[in-house]
Design an enzyme around this catalytic site. Sequence first.
Site, PDB file in Angstrom:
ATOM      1  CG  ASP A 436      12.581   6.491  18.441  1.00 13.47           C
ATOM      2  OD1 ASP A 436      13.473   6.169  19.572  1.00 13.47           O
ATOM      3  OD2 ASP A 436      12.452   8.226  17.642  1.00 13.47           O
ATOM      4  CE  LYS A 437      15.657   9.189  21.892  1.00 18.53           C
ATOM      5  NZ  LYS A 437      15.661  10.185  21.445  1.00 18.53           N
ATOM      6  CB  THR A 438      20.355   2.942  21.878  1.00 16.57           C
ATOM      7  OG1 THR A 438      21.409   4.563  21.175  1.00 16.57           O
ATOM      8  CG2 THR A 438      20.916   2.671  20.315  1.00 16.57           C
TER       9      THR A 438
END
Length: 487
Positions: A436-438
């Site tokens: 969902d995110k880096t």
Amino acid sequence: MGQEFKCQGKELIQHRGRGEDPGSGTSMAEQDPGCLHGKKQLPAFTWEVRANDRNYHMQFKKRFAFCLSKQKYAGNAIKTAKYNVFTFLPLNLYEQFHRMANIYFVFVIFLQTFPVISTLPWYTLLFPLSCLLIIRGLRDLIDDIGRHQSDRNINSRPCEILSGKSFRWQKWRDIRVGDIVRLRKESFVPADMLLLCSSEPSSLCYLETTDIDGETNLKFRQALLVTHQELVREESMAAFDGRVTCEEPNSRMHSFMGTLAWRGGTYPLDSERILLRGCRLRNTDVCYGLVIYAGFDSKIMRNCGKIKQKKTKLDRMMDRLVIIIFVVLLVMSLCLAIASGFWAKMFQEKHSYLSAFYKHTTPAQQAFFNFWGFTILLSIIIPMSMYIMFEFIYLVNSCFINWDLEMYYAVKDIPAKARSTSLNDQLGQIEYIFSDKTGTLTQNMMSFKKCCVNGTVYGTGTGNEDKQPSVRNSPLSWNMGPDEAPC
């Protein structure tokens, strides 16, 4: 808005029994008849928790199998292991014979018990099969011993439980529903609890939920104002007789509905008042909680589900190959049996003087027995030694993983550990990564470079490396949120 929530909380309580409050003897409708006007009635809540009253919870039973019953309110001890002393042998054999290769080998041994078609004594094949089952059973036993040790470590964690008028150090397994537990900074939450108060202003409580959702940023919970103001000493904790009525244990991690009835008042509860098992207390010196769900009734344990046998992609592929090879084996044996039947018929017609040897059998009977004979002769198409070698490879490979120095994480002093010796071939078989995110991949590791506060630049190479900005004289100000609390 607050009055609406209070009315809703009273409405939730009214559905229990006949809408009567056991503590006051009056119905909620009589206390506030306007709360139910024009509102849709919500489902009744049947989970009732009374603070500091273990005897009340011990009297309730629930049926779980036939005529057997157990305590409705579970203890806080957990068990994630699959076997015990009595169930290991039957359950492990049951799981092992879910593998098609083991069923195939037992079928071949069964054919060898018939002297008419047997090529070898049946016990000569039973020995390697027993070795295969024993090696695989030992691997499963080693894995399960690790689970038992993990369960003992978790159940033996220390915690402070209110006993009488003072808190005493006990184990996690000693916690019961309705107990009041004191948590200190950096400790784990032992059960799903209602936050009563904390050492922070307004009874805020900061939590790290890494073990639940993988998030490292802090989340905050806040106690009710009434418990924050009233429960300030151990004597008041011991005298606390609040009653929580809420939903039955479920697996919804981010949802909770209930009410707290205390001293004639009713206060609504939601997930912002609940500390979930597995969270870690951060930036809060002390907090107090009332146990609502314990052990397997807690939300994180409800999400674990039942322990089931895990199969790797290689295991599933091997099962399919065994079925295909077995079908091919039967087809080959059938063709050879038919050919042998025709040959026997031609041989008897050509050599009639040998009819005395074949007077009790016909070509069809010979073909039938030859079919099973060829099945036994060709059964080595699936070698048992290959499966025995697989078991040794799994076991030794897991040891290599534990001994691998290149997989050692020196920052946190964590070595690699193979928790299962039967899933090694799954390593490196990742096909997709959903993120969902880096930050999930980069660990959110950032280093400070430079900043400007009130016209003054701070950072490396600015000459102000050791100087601290003066917030008091600065026109810049901010409120520190829960995620920005100092570590």
